[in-house]
Design a protein around this motif. Structure first.
Motif, mmCIF file in Angstrom:
data_model
loop_
_atom_site.group_PDB
_atom_site.id
_atom_site.type_symbol
_atom_site.label_atom_id
_atom_site.label_comp_id
_atom_site.label_asym_id
_atom_site.label_seq_id
_atom_site.Cartn_x
_atom_site.Cartn_y
_atom_site.Cartn_z
ATOM 1 N N ALA B 127 0.815 -1.113 -0.126
ATOM 2 C CA ALA B 127 -0.081 0.020 0.117
ATOM 3 C C ALA B 127 0.827 1.429 0.054
ATOM 4 O O ALA B 127 0.195 2.375 -0.400
ATOM 5 C CB ALA B 127 -0.921 -0.164 1.197
ATOM 6 N N LEU B 128 2.098 0.864 0.416
ATOM 7 C CA LEU B 128 2.866 2.266 0.651
ATOM 8 C C LEU B 128 3.723 2.670 -0.908
ATOM 9 O O LEU B 128 3.941 3.544 -1.253
ATOM 10 C CB LEU B 128 4.206 2.131 1.270
ATOM 11 N N VAL B 129 3.851 1.490 -1.831
ATOM 12 C CA VAL B 129 4.308 1.746 -2.883
ATOM 13 C C VAL B 129 3.841 2.958 -3.872
ATOM 14 O O VAL B 129 4.810 3.745 -4.468
ATOM 15 C CB VAL B 129 4.487 0.324 -4.025
ATOM 16 N N PRO B 130 2.424 2.943 -4.001
ATOM 17 C CA PRO B 130 1.936 4.223 -4.758
ATOM 18 C C PRO B 130 2.346 5.304 -4.183
ATOM 19 O O PRO B 130 2.850 6.458 -5.002
ATOM 20 C CB PRO B 130 0.538 4.059 -4.615
ATOM 21 N N ILE B 131 2.531 5.670 -2.748
ATOM 22 C CA ILE B 131 2.868 6.758 -2.415
ATOM 23 C C ILE B 131 4.544 6.890 -2.639
ATOM 24 O O ILE B 131 4.710 8.255 -3.305
ATOM 25 C CB ILE B 131 2.903 6.532 -0.509
ATOM 26 N N LEU B 132 5.450 5.997 -2.593
ATOM 27 C CA LEU B 132 6.634 6.094 -3.029
ATOM 28 C C LEU B 132 6.679 6.481 -4.405
ATOM 29 O O LEU B 132 7.760 7.158 -4.858
ATOM 30 C CB LEU B 132 7.620 4.852 -2.992
ATOM 31 N N VAL B 133 5.862 6.149 -5.231
ATOM 32 C CA VAL B 133 5.864 6.500 -6.686
ATOM 33 C C VAL B 133 5.608 7.900 -6.982
ATOM 34 O O VAL B 133 6.225 8.500 -7.925
ATOM 35 C CB VAL B 133 4.924 5.504 -7.626
ATOM 36 N N GLY B 139 10.512 2.582 -10.832
ATOM 37 C CA GLY B 139 11.598 2.410 -11.056
ATOM 38 C C GLY B 139 12.559 1.863 -9.722
ATOM 39 O O GLY B 139 11.915 1.174 -8.927
ATOM 40 N N THR B 140 13.964 2.127 -9.802
ATOM 41 C CA THR B 140 14.893 1.466 -8.764
ATOM 42 C C THR B 140 14.455 2.056 -7.381
ATOM 43 O O THR B 140 14.261 1.221 -6.411
ATOM 44 C CB THR B 140 16.199 1.725 -8.896
ATOM 45 N N THR B 146 10.847 0.041 -0.385
ATOM 46 C CA THR B 146 9.960 -0.792 -0.048
ATOM 47 C C THR B 146 10.757 -2.143 0.859
ATOM 48 O O THR B 146 10.472 -2.621 1.856
ATOM 49 C CB THR B 146 9.131 -1.377 -1.243
ATOM 50 N N ALA B 147 11.847 -2.528 -0.049
ATOM 51 C CA ALA B 147 12.758 -3.462 0.548
ATOM 52 C C ALA B 147 13.127 -3.174 1.995
ATOM 53 O O ALA B 147 13.116 -3.852 2.837
ATOM 54 C CB ALA B 147 13.972 -3.713 -0.249
ATOM 55 N N PHE B 148 13.669 -1.805 1.934
ATOM 56 C CA PHE B 148 14.215 -1.247 3.343
ATOM 57 C C PHE B 148 13.071 -1.292 4.381
ATOM 58 O O PHE B 148 13.199 -1.642 5.328
ATOM 59 C CB PHE B 148 14.640 0.274 3.165
ATOM 60 N N LEU B 149 11.869 -0.673 3.959
ATOM 61 C CA LEU B 149 10.782 -0.559 4.802
ATOM 62 C C LEU B 149 10.360 -1.917 5.452
ATOM 63 O O LEU B 149 10.014 -1.826 6.603
ATOM 64 C CB LEU B 149 9.616 0.288 4.028
ATOM 65 N N ILE B 150 10.289 -2.787 4.591
ATOM 66 C CA ILE B 150 9.749 -4.063 5.235
ATOM 67 C C ILE B 150 10.704 -4.789 5.935
ATOM 68 O O ILE B 150 10.332 -5.529 6.848
ATOM 69 C CB ILE B 150 9.201 -4.923 3.901
ATOM 70 N N SER B 151 12.188 -4.347 5.814
ATOM 71 C CA SER B 151 13.079 -5.515 6.272
ATOM 72 C C SER B 151 13.770 -4.621 7.734
ATOM 73 O O SER B 151 14.136 -5.139 8.420
ATOM 74 C CB SER B 151 14.139 -6.021 5.493
ATOM 75 N N PHE B 152 13.465 -3.263 8.042
ATOM 76 C CA PHE B 152 14.144 -2.845 9.166
ATOM 77 C C PHE B 152 13.350 -3.239 10.252
ATOM 78 O O PHE B 152 14.220 -3.284 11.360
ATOM 79 C CB PHE B 152 14.232 -1.217 9.037
ATOM 80 N N PHE B 153 12.251 -3.596 10.392
ATOM 81 C CA PHE B 153 11.429 -3.588 11.647
ATOM 82 C C PHE B 153 12.102 -5.030 12.560
ATOM 83 O O PHE B 153 12.221 -4.634 13.631
ATOM 84 C CB PHE B 153 9.999 -3.816 11.344
ATOM 85 N N VAL B 218 4.421 -3.771 -9.421
ATOM 86 C CA VAL B 218 3.531 -2.667 -9.539
ATOM 87 C C VAL B 218 4.094 -1.417 -10.284
ATOM 88 O O VAL B 218 3.352 -0.581 -10.761
ATOM 89 C CB VAL B 218 2.755 -2.640 -8.109
ATOM 90 N N ALA B 219 5.534 -1.358 -9.908
ATOM 91 C CA ALA B 219 6.025 0.109 -10.368
ATOM 92 C C ALA B 219 7.612 -0.155 -10.629
ATOM 93 O O ALA B 219 8.228 0.726 -10.093
ATOM 94 C CB ALA B 219 5.581 1.061 -9.171
#
Lengths: 262, 276
Positions: B127-133, B139-140, B146-153, B218-219
Motif C-alpha cells: 500500500a505504500l508503493v503508490p506513495i513512493l511512486v 523504477g529502482t 520498499t525492501a528497506f521499509l519491510i526489512s528494518f522492523f 507494480v511500479a
C-alpha cells in the motif's frame, strides 16, 4: 577509628510513598577489616542493604556513610558478587575479570599503558582462587563453581575496600560451596579486605564471619548481633564442632521467631 | 572421507568381522538436496499424471527449459532485483541498528516508540508503493525503499530487545563501580545484542526480497517482479515460474550468507556448536 560502613536509622521504601517498606530503622556499623554476615528470613531486605551500601539506592531517610563520606551516588570502592556469576560470554575469563578496571575512574585511564601489570594482577588472583591457567577460557567453558571463583576475582581486581557478597554460593553443590568458603576465608586473611556476606546459609555465616547480624522480616531491621568466638584460621572440621552447632541453632531459633512474628 | 585413506590393496576382511563401516552416507548433509529433488520429482509427476497445461502449472523440466531459453533477460533482471534488495537491506541494517540502539537506550523511548512501530509494521507495504511512486517516480528507488521499509522492523526489534534485557545484576555490578549509561551500553548492551542483530538479518533479508519484488511488480520496468508480471500478461507461465525459481535461489543464497556471518561474528552465542 570510625567504622568503614555506618548505617544510621535508614528507611528505604520502594515504589513511591505507598510502596513497600523494605527496611526501617536500620542501624549497622562495620569496622575496617571485619568479616560480617547478614542473615534473616527471606524477603527481609538483605539485598536492599547491599544496594544501600553500594549507593545503588539512596535511602529516603537516615544516613549511609561509607569510608567517611555520605553515600549519595554509587561508591566505586566496593566490589560486588551475586549468586548469578553474570560473566559476559563474549569475553574470556581474564577479560571479564579486567572489566571493572575499564569502568573505575582511577584505573580506566591507566589501563591501556599498564595493561601488563593489570593482567599479572588478574592472573595472580586467578591463582589465589585456584583457577590458574583458566584465564583464556570463556566463562561458559567453566563449571558453575569455577565461574563463581572468577566472579570473586572480578569483584576484587580493582582492590575494593569493601567486598559485598549476595548469596554467592547459593547455587552451588555442597562440596564446591565448602571449597569456596575456604577460598573466601583465605582471601580475607590474605588481603585484609572488609567483607559483607548476605546469606541464608547459617553454617556459612558462622564459619566465615566475625560478626553476624540477624535481620527481622520485612520491613527489615537488625534484631540481634552476634560475635563469632571461634579462632582463626578456621578449618572445615569446625563445622562438626558442638559449640559451632549450638551457635547455628541459636541463629536458627532467632530467625524462626522473626518469621513467626511477621 | 575416512575410507578414502584405506588403500584399495588392503587385505579383504570378512564383512561379518567388521564392527560397522565407519564412513556412511551423511544423510543430514544430503537431506536438503534430496528433499528439493523430491519436491521437483513429485511436481513433475503430478503435472504429467493430471496432464496439466503449462499455462496452468508448468512442469519443472519446462521451467528449467524456460530458464535456459530466456537466460539473458532472467540474468539481467535477477541482478537488478538482487541490487535493489541488497541496497534496501543495507539501508535497513544501518537504520535498524541506529533505531534499535536508540529505542533500547531507555525504557521511556522504548515505551513511546514501540506502539508506533507496531502500527507502522502492520501497514501492508504494497500500500505504500503508490506513495513512493508519487514521491520518487517508478523504477529502482521505490523498490529499494520498499525492501528497506519491510526489512528494518525485525532488526530494530531484535537490537532493542538485546539492549533491554541486560541482566539487572550485571548492571548493578557495573553501576556500583561508577559506570555511566554509555559505559554499560558499550561494554554490555551492544555486544549482548549482537546475536539478536545477526539473527534478525536472516529474517530481514528474506523480507527484503518480498519488498523489492512487490514494488517491481507494480511500479518498475526492471527486475524479476516486472519480468514476471509482463510474462504473466503474455500467458508465459513457465517464465513466471522461472522468475520465482531465481528468487528462491537468490533468497537461499543471501540467507546462507547471513547465517554464515552470524556464526562468524557471534560464535560465543552458539556455545554448543563450538564444543569445549
Amino acid at each position: 577509628m570510625s567504622p568503614l560502613v555506618s548505617i544510621d536509622n535508614v528507611d528505604m521504601r520502594y515504589g513511591g510513598p505507598d510502596g513497600t517498606l523494605a527496611v526501617a530503622g536500620l542501624n549497622m556499623k562495620i569496622a575496617k577489616g571485619d568479616f560480617c554476615a547478614v542473615v534473616g528470613p527471606s524477603g527481609c531486605g538483605k539485598s536492599t542493604l547491599m544496594k544501600l551500601v553500594t549507593g545503588l539506592h539512596i535511602p529516603q531517610s537516615g544516613v549511609v556513610i561509607v569510608a567517611g563520606r555520605q553515600v549519595t551516588e554509587p561508591v566505586s570502592i566496593v566490589g560486588m558478587a551475586f549468586q548469578n556469576p553474570t560473566m559476559l560470554p563474549w569475553r574470556t575469563t581474564l577479560e571479564n575479570i579486567l572489566l571493572p578496571l575499564e569502568i573505575v575512574e582511577r584505573h580506566r585511564k591507566r589501563l591501556r599503558r599498564h595493561k601488563r601489570e593489570y593482567v599479572e594482577k588478574a592472573e595472580h588472583l586467578l591463582e589465589t582462587v585456584g583457577l590458574k591457567g583458566f584465564g583464556s577460557k570463556f566463562p561458559w567453558q567453566l563449571s558453575g563453581g569455577m565461574q563463581q571463583r572468577a566472579n570473586l576475582c572480578r569483584a576484587l581486581i580493582h582492590e575494593p575496600d569493601l567486598l559485598m557478597l549476595d548469596e554467592p554460593f547459593g547455587a552451588l553443590d555442597a562440596f564446591t560451596r565448602e571449597e569456596l568458603w575456604c577460598v573466601i576465608r583465605d582471601l580475607h586473611a590474605e588481603q585484609g579486605v572488609t567483607i559483607v556476606l548476605v546469606t541464608h546459609d547459617l553454617r556459612e555465616s558462622v564459619f566465615l564471619a566475625d560478626r553476624i547480624f540477624v535481620m527481622s522480616a520485612r520491613p527489615g531491621r537488625i534484631i540481634s548481633e552476634h560475635t563469632v568466638p571461634f579462632a582463626r584460621p578456621r578449618e572445615l572440621s569446625l563445622l562438626y564442632d558442638g559449640a559451632f552447632n549450638d551457635m547455628v541453632q541459636t541463629l536458627h531459633g532467632e530467625i524462626a521467631s522473626a518469621r513467626a512474628a511477621a | 572421507m575416512t575410507d578414502a585413506a584405506v588403500p584399495p590393496a588392503a587385505p579383504p576382511v570378512p564383512a561379518a568381522a567388521l564392527p560397522r563401516p565407519k564412513a556412511r552416507i551423511n544423510w543430514i548433509r544430503l537431506a536438503p538436496w534430496l528433499y528439493t529433488l523430491g519436491l521437483f520429482v513429485i511436481w513433475e509427476a503430478a503435472v504429467r499424471l493430471f496432464e496439466l497445461p503449462p499455462t496452468l502449472l508448468p512442469a519443472p523440466t519446462r521451467v528449467f527449459q524456460a530458464i535456459v531459453q530466456y537466460w539473458s533477460p532472467i540474468w539481467k533482471n535477477s541482478l537488478q532485483t538482487l541490487y535493489t534488495t541488497t541496497l534496501g537491506f543495507a539501508l535497513a541494517i544501518v537504520a535498524g541498528l541506529g533505531i534499535g540502539l536508540f529505542v533500547g537506550w531507555s525504557k521511556t523511548i522504548y515505551a513511546g516508540l514501540y506502539p508506533l512501530m507496531i502500527g507502522f509494521n502492520a501497514i501492508p507495504k504494497v500500500a505504500l508503493v503508490p506513495i513512493l511512486v508519487i514521491w520518487f517516480g517508478i523504477g529502482t528507488v521505490p523498490a529499494v525503499l520498499t525492501a528497506f521499509l519491510i526489512s528494518f522492523f525485525p532488526i530494530v526489534v531484535n537490537v532493542a530487545t538485546g539492549l533491554a534485557t541486560i541482566e539487572p545484576e550485571t548492571e548493578d555490578v557495573l553501576r556500583a563501580l561508577g559506570a555511566k549509561k554509555l559505559d554499560i551500553m558499550l561494554k554490555v548492551g551492544i555486544p549482548r545484542s549482537m546475536p539478536y542483530f545477526f539473527g534478525s538479518l536472516k529474517v530481514a533479508i528474506t523480507l527484503a526480497f518480498v519488498g523489492s519484488v512487490v514494488s517491481e511488480t507494480v511500479a518498475s520496468n526492471y527486475g524479476l517482479g516486472n519480468m514476471m508480471s509482463s510474462a504473466q500478461s503474455q500467458f508465459n507461465v513457465p517464465l513466471v515460474f522461472a522468475g520465482l525459481m531465481m528468487l528462491a535461489v537468490e533468497g537461499i543464497a543471501m540467507y546462507a550468507l547471513m547465517a554464515w556471518i552470524e556464526r562468524r561474528m557471534t560464535g560465543w552465542a552458539h556455545r554448543s556448536t563450538m564444543g569445549n
